[in-house]
Design a protein around this motif. Structure first.
Motif, PDB file in Angstrom:
ATOM      1  N   CYS A 166       0.822  -1.213   0.000  1.00 32.09           N
ATOM      2  CA  CYS A 166       0.000   0.000   0.000  1.00 32.09           C
ATOM      3  C   CYS A 166       0.855   1.262   0.000  1.00 32.09           C
ATOM      4  CB  CYS A 166      -0.947   0.003   1.202  1.00 32.09           C
ATOM      5  SG  CYS A 166      -2.235  -1.266   1.115  1.00 32.09           S
ATOM      6  N   ALA A 167       2.065   1.183   0.546  1.00 34.19           N
ATOM      7  CA  ALA A 167       2.954   2.348   0.601  1.00 34.19           C
ATOM      8  C   ALA A 167       3.748   2.535  -0.685  1.00 34.19           C
ATOM      9  CB  ALA A 167       3.899   2.225   1.783  1.00 34.19           C
ATOM     10  N   MET A 168       3.715   1.576  -1.582  1.00 37.17           N
ATOM     11  CA  MET A 168       4.451   1.693  -2.847  1.00 37.17           C
ATOM     12  C   MET A 168       3.801   2.744  -3.736  1.00 37.17           C
ATOM     13  SD  MET A 168       5.077  -2.375  -3.684  1.00 37.17           S
ATOM     14  CE  MET A 168       6.153  -2.127  -5.116  1.00 37.17           C
ATOM     15  N   SER A 169       4.609   3.480  -4.470  1.00 39.39           N
ATOM     16  CA  SER A 169       4.072   4.431  -5.433  1.00 39.39           C
ATOM     17  C   SER A 169       3.388   3.671  -6.567  1.00 39.39           C
ATOM     18  CB  SER A 169       5.186   5.307  -5.995  1.00 39.39           C
ATOM     19  OG  SER A 169       6.060   4.527  -6.805  1.00 39.39           O
ATOM     20  N   GLN A 170       2.556   4.368  -7.323  1.00 47.41           N
ATOM     21  CA  GLN A 170       1.882   3.721  -8.442  1.00 47.41           C
ATOM     22  C   GLN A 170       2.894   3.188  -9.455  1.00 47.41           C
ATOM     23  OE1 GLN A 170      -1.309   2.873  -8.952  1.00 47.41           O
ATOM     24  NE2 GLN A 170      -1.712   3.599  -6.864  1.00 47.41           N
ATOM     25  N   GLY A 171       3.950   3.945  -9.665  1.00 48.86           N
ATOM     26  CA  GLY A 171       4.982   3.509 -10.593  1.00 48.86           C
ATOM     27  C   GLY A 171       5.671   2.237 -10.129  1.00 48.86           C
ATOM     28  N   ASN A 172       5.961   2.175  -8.824  1.00 52.96           N
ATOM     29  CA  ASN A 172       6.615   0.982  -8.287  1.00 52.96           C
ATOM     30  C   ASN A 172       5.683  -0.221  -8.284  1.00 52.96           C
ATOM     31  OD1 ASN A 172       9.076   2.224  -7.865  1.00 52.96           O
ATOM     32  ND2 ASN A 172       8.630   2.764  -5.742  1.00 52.96           N
ATOM     33  N   ARG A 173       4.390   0.040  -8.079  1.00 55.05           N
ATOM     34  CA  ARG A 173       3.425  -1.063  -8.156  1.00 55.05           C
ATOM     35  C   ARG A 173       3.364  -1.615  -9.578  1.00 55.05           C
ATOM     36  NH1 ARG A 173      -2.070   0.376  -4.725  1.00 55.05           N
ATOM     37  NH2 ARG A 173      -1.077   1.167  -2.835  1.00 55.05           N
ATOM     38  N   GLN A 174       3.305  -0.742 -10.542  1.00 53.64           N
ATOM     39  CA  GLN A 174       3.262  -1.184 -11.934  1.00 53.64           C
ATOM     40  C   GLN A 174       4.504  -1.996 -12.287  1.00 53.64           C
ATOM     41  OE1 GLN A 174       2.662   2.332 -14.298  1.00 53.64           O
ATOM     42  NE2 GLN A 174       0.587   2.671 -13.545  1.00 53.64           N
ATOM     43  N   GLN A 175       5.651  -1.545 -11.786  1.00 52.40           N
ATOM     44  CA  GLN A 175       6.888  -2.274 -12.037  1.00 52.40           C
ATOM     45  C   GLN A 175       6.837  -3.650 -11.375  1.00 52.40           C
ATOM     46  OE1 GLN A 175       9.694  -1.313 -14.017  1.00 52.40           O
ATOM     47  NE2 GLN A 175       9.938  -3.516 -13.739  1.00 52.40           N
ATOM     48  N   PHE A 176       6.279  -3.713 -10.164  1.00 47.21           N
ATOM     49  CA  PHE A 176       6.193  -4.987  -9.464  1.00 47.21           C
ATOM     50  C   PHE A 176       5.333  -5.989 -10.237  1.00 47.21           C
ATOM     51  CE2 PHE A 176       3.849  -7.829  -6.635  1.00 47.21           C
ATOM     52  CZ  PHE A 176       4.899  -8.541  -6.089  1.00 47.21           C
TER      53      PHE A 176
END
Length: 205
Positions: A166-176
């Motif tokens: 939940c604390a990840m940025s949207q960009g980091n979530r997309q990368q994940f």
């Protein structure tokens, strides 16, 4: 996390000594949580990931990255002595190596993925271990086999049970999500299998 592509890499194999298949793995993992969340561990490592440590599924493998001037082995040794844990195998000094050599070669991307799935995995296992196990069993034997959408399957649980996700940025979530689906060389294992192994047990169709 401040993972660097050239950080030395080390592995530690830890057990509670019970040698109980599967259960010792989960119990050892629970016993290691305070260490892995401690300021001392976080100051001596830049990232780390977890997996099953032996063929009997009774130990935990801690794989870590650390700065050139740090080595967390002494910290871990002291922690084990105080918590009825022991090394399953004698640890070696961390060294520089290419962790992604057999997984597509994108070293920094791969290291970040390994660390990210571990934090998410610890969160969802802590919240509800049985649910996490069922989630990944369903993934591997249904979602994966049917080539269905990974995010649709996992995201509701991650959003509900993982503060790290939940604390990840949207960009980091997309990368994940892109990393989770990564499979650079289909004759070899996919990246998702490492997350499966942490939560459930080693296995792949």
């Amino acid at each position: 996390m401040d993972i660097k592509v050239d950080n030395p890499f080390g592995t530690l194999f830890v057990t509670n000594g019970d040698n109980a298949k599967f259960q010792s793995y989960y119990s050892t993992l629970d016993a290691l949580r305070p260490l892995l969340r401690s300021s001392e561990w976080l100051s001596e490592t830049t990232g780390w990931y977890l997996n099953v440590g032996d063929d009997n599924f009774s130990s935990v493998r801690i794989s870590y990255f650390c700065p050139n001037d740090e080595d967390p082995r002494q910290l871990v040794k002291e922690y084990l002595a105080c918590h009825s844990l022991l090394y399953f195998a004698e640890p070696n000094p961390p060294k520089k190596t290419k962790v992604a050599a057999k997984y597509g070669g994108e070293e920094l991307r791969f290291r970040r993925y390994l660390a990210n799935y571990t934090h998410i995995g610890l969160d969802i296992m802590s919240a509800d271990l049985h649910h996490a196990q069922c989630l990944f069993a369903t993934f591997r034997w249904q979602v994966f086999m049917a080539k269905e959408d990974y995010k649709q399957h996992f995201a509701p649980t991650f959003e509900e049970h993982s503060p790290f996700y939940c604390a990840m940025s949207q960009g980091n979530r997309q990368q994940f999500w892109s990393d989770l689906e990564c499979w650079p060389n289909p004759p070899e294992v996919d990246w998702a299998h490492m997350f499966v192994n942490m939560i459930l047990k080693p296995g792949r169709p």
